[in-house]
Design a protein around this motif. Structure first.
Motif, PDB file in Angstrom:
ATOM      1  N   THR A   1      -2.213  -0.226 -10.112  1.00 20.95           N
ATOM      2  CA  THR A   1      -3.487  -0.416  -9.412  1.00 20.95           C
ATOM      3  C   THR A   1      -4.460  -1.213 -10.270  1.00 20.95           C
ATOM      4  OG1 THR A   1      -3.202   1.634  -8.148  1.00 20.95           O
ATOM      5  CG2 THR A   1      -5.445   0.768  -8.359  1.00 20.95           C
ATOM      6  N   ARG A   2      -4.568  -0.851 -11.537  1.00 17.62           N
ATOM      7  CA  ARG A   2      -5.496  -1.544 -12.430  1.00 17.62           C
ATOM      8  C   ARG A   2      -5.121  -3.024 -12.585  1.00 17.62           C
ATOM      9  NH1 ARG A   2      -5.432   3.494 -15.216  1.00 17.62           N
ATOM     10  NH2 ARG A   2      -3.789   2.807 -16.656  1.00 17.62           N
ATOM     11  N   ARG A   3      -3.845  -3.326 -12.496  1.00 16.87           N
ATOM     12  CA  ARG A   3      -3.404  -4.704 -12.662  1.00 16.87           C
ATOM     13  C   ARG A   3      -3.333  -5.456 -11.336  1.00 16.87           C
ATOM     14  NH1 ARG A   3      -1.732  -1.730 -16.695  1.00 16.87           N
ATOM     15  NH2 ARG A   3      -1.290  -2.635 -18.763  1.00 16.87           N
ATOM     16  N   GLY A   4      -3.650  -4.780 -10.257  1.00 15.03           N
ATOM     17  CA  GLY A   4      -3.645  -5.419  -8.952  1.00 15.03           C
ATOM     18  C   GLY A   4      -2.265  -5.795  -8.464  1.00 15.03           C
ATOM     19  N   LEU A   5      -1.235  -5.056  -8.898  1.00 14.43           N
ATOM     20  CA  LEU A   5       0.139  -5.357  -8.513  1.00 14.43           C
ATOM     21  C   LEU A   5       0.530  -4.556  -7.272  1.00 14.43           C
ATOM     22  CD1 LEU A   5       1.720  -5.368 -12.084  1.00 14.43           C
ATOM     23  CD2 LEU A   5       1.025  -7.332 -10.698  1.00 14.43           C
ATOM     24  N   PRO A   6       1.253  -5.164  -6.339  1.00 17.71           N
ATOM     25  CA  PRO A   6       1.560  -4.491  -5.069  1.00 17.71           C
ATOM     26  C   PRO A   6       2.472  -3.276  -5.265  1.00 17.71           C
ATOM     27  CG  PRO A   6       2.749  -6.569  -5.249  1.00 17.71           C
ATOM     28  CD  PRO A   6       1.795  -6.537  -6.389  1.00 17.71           C
ATOM     29  N   HIS A   7       2.042  -2.152  -4.730  1.00 14.96           N
ATOM     30  CA  HIS A   7       2.826  -0.925  -4.848  1.00 14.96           C
ATOM     31  C   HIS A   7       2.279   0.115  -3.874  1.00 14.96           C
ATOM     32  CE1 HIS A   7      -0.745   0.273  -7.056  1.00 14.96           C
ATOM     33  NE2 HIS A   7      -0.350   1.526  -6.912  1.00 14.96           N
ATOM     34  N   GLU A   8       3.056   1.154  -3.664  1.00 13.34           N
ATOM     35  CA  GLU A   8       2.620   2.329  -2.916  1.00 13.34           C
ATOM     36  C   GLU A   8       3.118   3.568  -3.643  1.00 13.34           C
ATOM     37  OE1 GLU A   8       3.014   2.154   1.542  1.00 13.34           O
ATOM     38  OE2 GLU A   8       4.208   0.394   1.005  1.00 13.34           O
ATOM     39  N   LEU A   9       2.345   4.627  -3.574  1.00 13.48           N
ATOM     40  CA  LEU A   9       2.744   5.920  -4.134  1.00 13.48           C
ATOM     41  C   LEU A   9       2.679   6.961  -3.036  1.00 13.48           C
ATOM     42  CD1 LEU A   9       3.399   7.887  -6.468  1.00 13.48           C
ATOM     43  CD2 LEU A   9       0.930   8.051  -6.898  1.00 13.48           C
ATOM     44  N   LEU A  10       3.819   7.577  -2.741  1.00 12.16           N
ATOM     45  CA  LEU A  10       3.897   8.657  -1.759  1.00 12.16           C
ATOM     46  C   LEU A  10       4.216   9.947  -2.499  1.00 12.16           C
ATOM     47  CD1 LEU A  10       3.983   9.776   1.130  1.00 12.16           C
ATOM     48  CD2 LEU A  10       6.402   9.096   1.234  1.00 12.16           C
ATOM     49  N   LEU A  11       3.235  10.838  -2.570  1.00 14.63           N
ATOM     50  CA  LEU A  11       3.436  12.141  -3.206  1.00 14.63           C
ATOM     51  C   LEU A  11       3.753  13.173  -2.132  1.00 14.63           C
ATOM     52  CD1 LEU A  11       0.551  12.172  -5.849  1.00 14.63           C
ATOM     53  CD2 LEU A  11       2.965  11.638  -6.205  1.00 14.63           C
ATOM     54  N   LEU A  12       4.811  13.929  -2.336  1.00 16.54           N
ATOM     55  CA  LEU A  12       5.261  14.932  -1.372  1.00 16.54           C
ATOM     56  C   LEU A  12       4.922  16.315  -1.908  1.00 16.54           C
ATOM     57  CD1 LEU A  12       8.729  13.341  -0.527  1.00 16.54           C
ATOM     58  CD2 LEU A  12       6.540  13.038   0.662  1.00 16.54           C
ATOM     59  N   ASP A  13       3.965  16.948  -1.280  1.00 12.06           N
ATOM     60  CA  ASP A  13       3.439  18.221  -1.766  1.00 12.06           C
ATOM     61  C   ASP A  13       4.492  19.320  -1.696  1.00 12.06           C
ATOM     62  OD1 ASP A  13       1.289  19.837  -2.759  1.00 12.06           O
ATOM     63  OD2 ASP A  13       1.126  20.720  -0.760  1.00 12.06           O
ATOM     64  N   GLY A  14       4.683  20.012  -2.816  1.00 15.51           N
ATOM     65  CA  GLY A  14       5.597  21.139  -2.869  1.00 15.51           C
ATOM     66  C   GLY A  14       7.065  20.775  -2.941  1.00 15.51           C
ATOM     67  N   VAL A  15       7.398  19.492  -3.057  1.00 18.88           N
ATOM     68  CA  VAL A  15       8.787  19.039  -3.101  1.00 18.88           C
ATOM     69  C   VAL A  15       9.229  18.898  -4.556  1.00 18.88           C
ATOM     70  CG1 VAL A  15      10.352  17.131  -2.540  1.00 18.88           C
ATOM     71  CG2 VAL A  15       8.642  17.899  -0.874  1.00 18.88           C
ATOM     72  N   GLY A  16      10.472  19.299  -4.826  1.00 21.81           N
ATOM     73  CA  GLY A  16      11.041  19.185  -6.160  1.00 21.81           C
ATOM     74  C   GLY A  16      11.766  17.865  -6.352  1.00 21.81           C
ATOM     75  N   HIS A  17      12.865  17.916  -7.101  1.00 18.97           N
ATOM     76  CA  HIS A  17      13.557  16.683  -7.489  1.00 18.97           C
ATOM     77  C   HIS A  17      14.381  16.084  -6.355  1.00 18.97           C
ATOM     78  CE1 HIS A  17      14.839  13.844 -10.483  1.00 18.97           C
ATOM     79  NE2 HIS A  17      16.127  14.127 -10.321  1.00 18.97           N
ATOM     80  N   TYR A  18      14.785  16.916  -5.372  1.00 20.70           N
ATOM     81  CA  TYR A  18      15.695  16.445  -4.340  1.00 20.70           C
ATOM     82  C   TYR A  18      14.934  16.158  -3.051  1.00 20.70           C
ATOM     83  CZ  TYR A  18      19.164  18.059  -7.647  1.00 20.70           C
ATOM     84  OH  TYR A  18      19.908  18.235  -8.787  1.00 20.70           O
ATOM     85  N   VAL A  19      14.407  14.960  -2.941  1.00 19.57           N
ATOM     86  CA  VAL A  19      13.619  14.568  -1.778  1.00 19.57           C
ATOM     87  C   VAL A  19      14.484  14.530  -0.526  1.00 19.57           C
ATOM     88  CG1 VAL A  19      12.334  12.653  -0.750  1.00 19.57           C
ATOM     89  CG2 VAL A  19      11.908  13.311  -3.128  1.00 19.57           C
TER      90      VAL A  19
END
Length: 610
Positions: free
Chosen positions: A555-573
């Motif tokens: 974000t600080r570098r203005g590079l294209p990305h998305e972050l999807l955080l899954l509440d309460g989910v462990g390692h196996y999405v």
């Protein structure tokens, strides 16, 4: 509920709902038991039982998740004896009496690899200080007795005639690198005598000990370069049958059973060669024959039932199922005990793979499984999603994956790559990624993608890479390079190997230390392609803070990305209740960066199928 139209794209909800998994198939008291996990039920595991003449039913306990956290990846989380259920879950070891409903807490702690023998329940108990082999008497006072303890790791406590066998590896090793097999005199209610090392060492992985009906100790060893079956008669160990394949799965979990003994004296075992599994029968003379089954993938839970064998198996057109193969003189007769069925996907056409072999540096060959768009003809051309499997000691699985079909039904081709370090190609191949992680695995995925572009299969500007866990690290490093990939998806990704080595559960610390030294940390300012980061907020293997930090830097570098955080989910999405949201986000990510395809992969599918 009616079935979907044959040519309609598969919905994320249906892809997830159909992704049922089966694990820990075992036999107790003449019945088959296994754990069934349904992502649409929140990923909780249900204990199922099949008994001849009675069929399959839920064996409970109700509203309780059976699952072990031992060594982070669990395994061997239940046992049944005389109708009493012993199981582990959050809080420790429990017992449910025959005919009852209530669970009784026997001992707190993290436990797994439960096995019954010599009138006792044996198990592995873990703490941050190390492992213990423990025993609990099945009757009388329920006191946990410590048989042995170590700063390293224990596995596979297997009681035999007046002896106990177990595996052990140090905190500096992974069980597929250096694992030892030990035997000691043992009596129910007592301790263990002076132990003797049977096999294993710094350059040998000896796993899955099991006492045979002949009183000898059998085990798998990779001393030949492949995990093969050996027999120890109390004096020496000899190979039972040499096979140019892996006769055991890479031991990420406890409680695996890759072979078993039939009542007629034969041994049945699952063998992996590349992405394919087959079932092998070994007679007392050592002669081996293949069993012709309609499966290409077999989980490491083989359970002999008389002269039949129970399996969790699948193929490119059959989702994982629990089956009993009756090994008759006229050939195997299959009885399916449980299968993943979803009405809306009944009768759907699916994409089936072809094997692709690509030459890379040092005249080495990389194998990939290529799933064309569903319904595409022989001259298909399409956007491509290259998938780097997790592990990285895992491998491509030649089985029906509804979440891959979610993409192929929308005009994408999906390509699974068995990059350097994968299991199924021998010990040397498995070890070759050490110190080269983020380099050779990326090169292998890149080589496959470039081959598909050169041969006209892949659409320029429409080639993507995705991976989960260690595969997520591969995908992120691929995004730091110019080349074939237009964008990357990293799920539950490892970002910084050095930091990961300090935060990962103790079981995997040795793995982190051996892998690192190649590409190093993923630096935000090195990323040249758009990335989608998907991460569970309670991931115990790859810390979510690493994904948050990387996203903040992008974000600080203005590079294209998305972050999807899954509440309460462990390692196996993929097996979580949020798997559908992750699939939809991944699809939107690719469509937004389709380049030449203009966001519509379907136009290529139509041309390919004409």
């Amino acid at each position: 509920m009616r079935a979907e139209a044959a040519d309609a794209p598969i919905s994320a909800a249906d892809a997830v709902r159909a992704s049922v998994s089966y694990d820990q198939l075992r036999i107790f008291d003449g019945s088959l038991y296994w754990l069934e996990t349904r992502p649409d039920a929140g990923g909780a595991a249900t204990l199922m039982r099949w008994r001849p003449g009675e069929g399959t039913r839920d064996a409970g306990p109700a509203n309780f998740h059976i699952g072990s956290a031992v060594h982070a990846y669990g395994g061997g989380s239940f046992a049944v004896v005389d109708g009493n259920l012993w199981c582990v879950g959050e809080g420790g070891l429990y017992r449910r009496r025959r005919g009852g409903d209530e669970l009784e807490l026997i001992s707190p702690g993290v436990m797994g690899d439960l096995v019954v023998g010599a009138g006792e329940l044996l198990a592995v108990r873990e703490s941050e200080q190390g492992d213990e082999l423990v025993a609990v008497a099945l009757t009388g006072p329920l006191q946990v007795r410590v048989l042995a303890e170590s700063a390293g790791f224990f596995g596979a406590p297997r009681p035999g005639p007046a002896f106990l066998a177990w595996s052990w590896w140090s905190e500096r090793d992974m069980p597929w690198d250096a694992c030892e097999l030990w035997v000691a005199p043992y009596e129910s209610g007592g301790g263990i005598g002076d132990p003797v090392r049977v096999a294993g060492g710094a350059d040998e992985s000896a796993v899955e000990p099991r006492w045979g009906p002949d009183g000898a100790l059998y085990f798998m060893s990779d001393r030949s370069g492949w995990w093969n079956l050996f027999r120890w008669n109390g004096q020496e160990a000899q190979a039972v049958v040499p096979v140019a394949g892996e006769c055991v799965a890479e031991p990420w979990e406890l409680g695996y059973a890759s072979y078993d003994f039939l009542d007629d004296g034969r041994i049945v075992m699952a063998v992996q060669q590349g992405p394919r599994h087959r079932l092998l029968l070994v007679d007392p003379s050592g002669a081996a024959t293949s069993v012709e089954l309609p499966y290409t993938s077999i989980k490491p839970y083989v359970a002999a039932h008389g002269t039949a064998v129970a399996l969790i198996a699948s193929s490119p057109t059959a989702a994982p199922q629990v089956a009993l193969a009756h090994l008759t003189a006229d050939g195997p007769r299959l009885e399916v005990l449980a299968r993943s069925e979803h009405t809306r996907l009944a009768g759907r056409a699916v994409s089936t793979p072809t094997e692709l072999r690509v030459r890379v540096a040092d005249d080495r060959e990389v194998l990939a499984l290529v799933y064309p768009p569903t319904g595409a003809g022989p001259g298909w051309r399409a956007p491509v999603i290259v998938r780097a499997h997790p592990g990285p000691t895992a491998s491509c699985l030649l089985r029906l994956d509804w979440q891959a079909q979610f993409f192929t039904s929308r005009g994408f081709a999906v390509v699974d790559v068995d990059y350097l370090g994968s299991t199924g190609y021998g010990r040397a191949f498995r070890e070759s990624l050490y110190g080269r992680w983020g380099v050779d695995d990326v090169d292998d995925c890149r080589a496959v993608a470039e081959h598909l572009l050169v041969t006209g299969r892949a659409v320029p500007g429409g080639v993507f890479i995705r991976g989960a866990s260690a595969g997520g690290y591969t995908a992120l490093h691929a995004a730091t390079q110019d080349g074939p990939f237009a964008a990357a998806t990293a799920i539950s990704a490892i970002v910084d190997p050095d930091r990961w080595a300090t935060t990962v559960p103790r079981f995997q610390r040795a793995h982190a230390l051996r892998l690192r030294g190649g590409a190093g940390r993923v630096h935000a300012d090195a990323i040249r392609r758009p990335v989608l980061l998907v991460h569970g907020t309670v991931d115990a293997v790859a810390a979510v803070d690493d994904a948050r930090d990387l996203a903040a830097q992008l974000t600080r570098r203005g590079l294209p990305h998305e972050l999807l955080l899954l509440d309460g989910v462990g390692h196996y999405v993929a097996t979580s209740g949020h798997a559908g949201a992750a699939l939809e986000a991944e699809l939107a990510h690719y469509r937004s960066w389709m380049g030449e395809a203009g966001g519509d992969p379907g136009c290529y599918t139509a041309a390919a199928g004409s």
